[in-house]
Design a protein around this motif. Structure first.
Motif, short mmCIF file in Angstrom:
data_model
loop_
_atom_site.label_atom_id
_atom_site.label_comp_id
_atom_site.label_asym_id
_atom_site.label_seq_id
_atom_site.Cartn_x
_atom_site.Cartn_y
_atom_site.Cartn_z
N GLY A 36 -5.40 2.63 -4.91
CA GLY A 36 -6.11 3.39 -3.89
C GLY A 36 -5.28 3.68 -2.66
N ILE A 76 -0.51 2.13 8.51
CA ILE A 76 -1.55 2.48 7.55
C ILE A 76 -2.86 1.82 7.93
N SER A 82 -8.97 -2.59 7.90
CA SER A 82 -7.72 -3.35 8.06
C SER A 82 -6.55 -2.39 8.23
N PHE A 115 -5.54 -9.25 6.97
CA PHE A 115 -4.38 -9.57 6.11
C PHE A 115 -3.86 -10.96 6.41
N ASP A 219 -9.71 2.60 -8.03
CA ASP A 219 -9.02 1.87 -6.98
C ASP A 219 -8.96 0.38 -7.27
N THR A 222 -9.80 -2.12 -4.41
CA THR A 222 -11.14 -2.29 -3.84
C THR A 222 -11.93 -3.20 -4.79
N ILE A 301 -17.88 7.29 3.17
CA ILE A 301 -16.52 7.41 2.64
C ILE A 301 -16.18 8.86 2.25
C1 LIG Z 1 -10.00 4.45 7.23
C2 LIG Z 1 -8.68 4.96 6.61
C3 LIG Z 1 -8.93 5.94 5.48
C4 LIG Z 1 -9.80 5.24 4.46
C5 LIG Z 1 -7.65 6.40 4.80
N1 LIG Z 1 -6.95 5.26 4.20
C6 LIG Z 1 -6.95 5.21 2.85
O1 LIG Z 1 -7.53 6.01 2.12
C7 LIG Z 1 -6.17 4.08 2.23
C8 LIG Z 1 -4.80 4.60 1.81
N2 LIG Z 1 -6.90 3.61 1.03
C9 LIG Z 1 -8.04 2.86 1.18
O2 LIG Z 1 -8.42 2.51 2.28
C10 LIG Z 1 -8.87 2.48 -0.06
C11 LIG Z 1 -9.35 3.73 -0.76
C12 LIG Z 1 -10.04 4.73 0.10
S1 LIG Z 1 -11.36 4.02 1.00
C13 LIG Z 1 -11.85 5.31 2.00
N3 LIG Z 1 -8.13 1.78 -1.11
C14 LIG Z 1 -7.15 0.94 -0.75
C15 LIG Z 1 -7.66 -0.35 -0.20
N4 LIG Z 1 -8.63 -0.96 -1.09
C16 LIG Z 1 -6.45 -1.25 -0.02
C17 LIG Z 1 -6.78 -2.58 0.49
C18 LIG Z 1 -6.52 -3.69 -0.30
C19 LIG Z 1 -6.79 -4.98 0.17
C20 LIG Z 1 -7.31 -5.14 1.45
C21 LIG Z 1 -7.56 -4.01 2.27
C22 LIG Z 1 -7.28 -2.74 1.79
C23 LIG Z 1 -6.75 7.06 5.82
O3 LIG Z 1 -5.65 6.51 6.03
O4 LIG Z 1 -7.15 8.13 6.26
#
Ligand SMILES: CC[C@H](C)[C@H](NC(=O)[C@H](C)NC(=O)[C@@H](CCSC)NC[C@@H](N)Cc1ccccc1)C(=O)O
Length: 330
Positions: A36, A76, A82, A115, A219, A222, A301
């Motif tokens: 993801g 990021i 987070s 984290f 993903d 998630t 989302i």
């Molecule tokens: C709020 C930020 C939004 C969601 C967006 N970010 C993303 O889409 C990021 C790349 N992906 C993610 O935040 C999500 C997928 C989209 S959710 C809207 N997957 C990755 C997440 N599970 C990784 C993780 C693992 C363990 C602990 C915490 C986080 C952005 O940068 O615009």
């Protein structure tokens, strides 16, 4: 080339950790492989001590093959709020017997509290598409994208399991890892994710199929299955004592409730069965009275998230060569 690496679930299958070796001599970190996102970042010698709580830190100064990517930085943010940020080195990265000699390793000079608190997790390896990599001024490609042309097949597979180690495989499909046939469905990567559309769902073994397109991303990073609130409401109508509790941030039910299975349709005539027991995530109280649902809403989302609750019920093929996702029972 092909590769295979074991991935091990943490408590309640909250995440899966995979051994990755960086640098020369090799530094071994436990990494959350995340389809993801698209950044490979790690706790490092640059992470303030106050933000490290037991994690293994990559030290580029101790690697003879590390080269600083001058002027490059990254930051990021994730859907759960987070975040992390830092600068970038190129170094040798090995995972499951495959390796790439100049992988962008994003070293963290700052990580958010979530984290720090995740003490066994030394970093994330994003395996979504490089178009959403966060390194600036020039985006970096993912480990899988770097390997793709040297792999026997331009794909990787995820075989996550409930409460047991599974595998990520690179470049081949293990015919012993699934039952029946693999159903493929198109991926829309324009937002940088492994995004696909399920034609609908069925609640319970004797339930009626509900034709209702669900667009979401596969993903592995998630934990839960996040679907439209109409679907989630319909599911928990079948669970006695279930209710939405804003204090807990989602649907909760008595841990001894009977949970119906949930079927996610794929393509024209296939579906993945999620057993009822996967639909309970973890107790919300110390007595284990009430449990937090593995199925929650995707409110806010903009798309659904087919997270580990769904993925661990299937054998999943991430086929970049044909921009498609393959799903099979196992
Ligand atoms: C709020 C930020 C939004 C969601 C967006 N970010 C993303 O889409 C990021 C790349 N992906 C993610 O935040 C999500 C997928 C989209 S959710 C809207 N997957 C990755 C997440 N599970 C990784 C993780 C693992 C363990 C602990 C915490 C986080 C952005 O940068 O615009």
């Amino acid at each position: 080339s092909t590769g295979s690496v074991v991935t091990t679930p943490q408590q309640y299958d909250v995440e899966y950790l995979t051994p990755v070796t960086i640098g020369t001599p090799g530094q071994n970190l436990e990494i959350d492989i995340d389809t993801g996102s698209s950044d490979f970042w790690v706790f490092s010698s640059e992470t303030p001590k106050s933000q490290v709580d037991g994690q293994t830190c990559y030290n580029p100064n101790k690697s003879s093959t590390a080269k600083k990517l001058e002027g490059a930085t990254w930051e990021i943010e994730y859907g759960d709020g987070s975040s992390s940020s830092g600068d970038v080195y190129l170094d040798k990265v090995k995972m499951g017997g495959v390796n790439f000699s100049s992988q962008a390793v994003e070293v963290a000079s700052k990580v958010s509290a979530e984290f720090t608190a995740d003490t066994n997790n030394d970093g994330l390896m994003g395996l979504a598409f490089g178009s959403i990599n966060q390194v600036r001024p020039q985006k970096q490609t993912t480990f899988f994208e770097n390997l793709q042309s040297s792999l026997d097949k331009p794909l990787f597979t995820a075989d996550l399991k409930s409460g047991a180690p599974g595998h990520f495989n690179f470049g081949y499909i293990d015919k012993n890892a699934y039952t029946g046939s693999i159903t493929y469905t198109p991926v829309n990567s324009t937002q940088g994710f492994w995004m696909w559309t399920s034609p609908g769902y069925t609640i319970g073994a004797s339930g009626k199929f509900k034709s209702s397109p669900i667009e979401g991303i596969a993903d592995t990073g998630t934990t839960l299955l996040l679907l439209p609130s109409s679907v989630v409401k319909a599911y928990y109508k079948n669970v006695s004592g279930a209710s939405y509790q804003s204090s807990n941030g989602g649907y909760v039910f008595p841990c001894d409730a009977t949970l119906p299975s949930f079927y996610v349709s794929v393509g024209d005539d296939a579906r993945i069965k999620i057993p009822g027991k996967y639909m309970s995530y973890a107790p919300v109280d110390s007595q284990g009275q009430n449990c937090f649902g593995g199925l929650q809403t995707d409110d806010g989302i903009g798309f659904s998230i087919f997270g580990d609750v769904f993925l661990k019920a299937a054998f999943v093929v991430f086929d970049a060569g044909k921009e498609r996702l393959g799903l099979a029972a196992k």
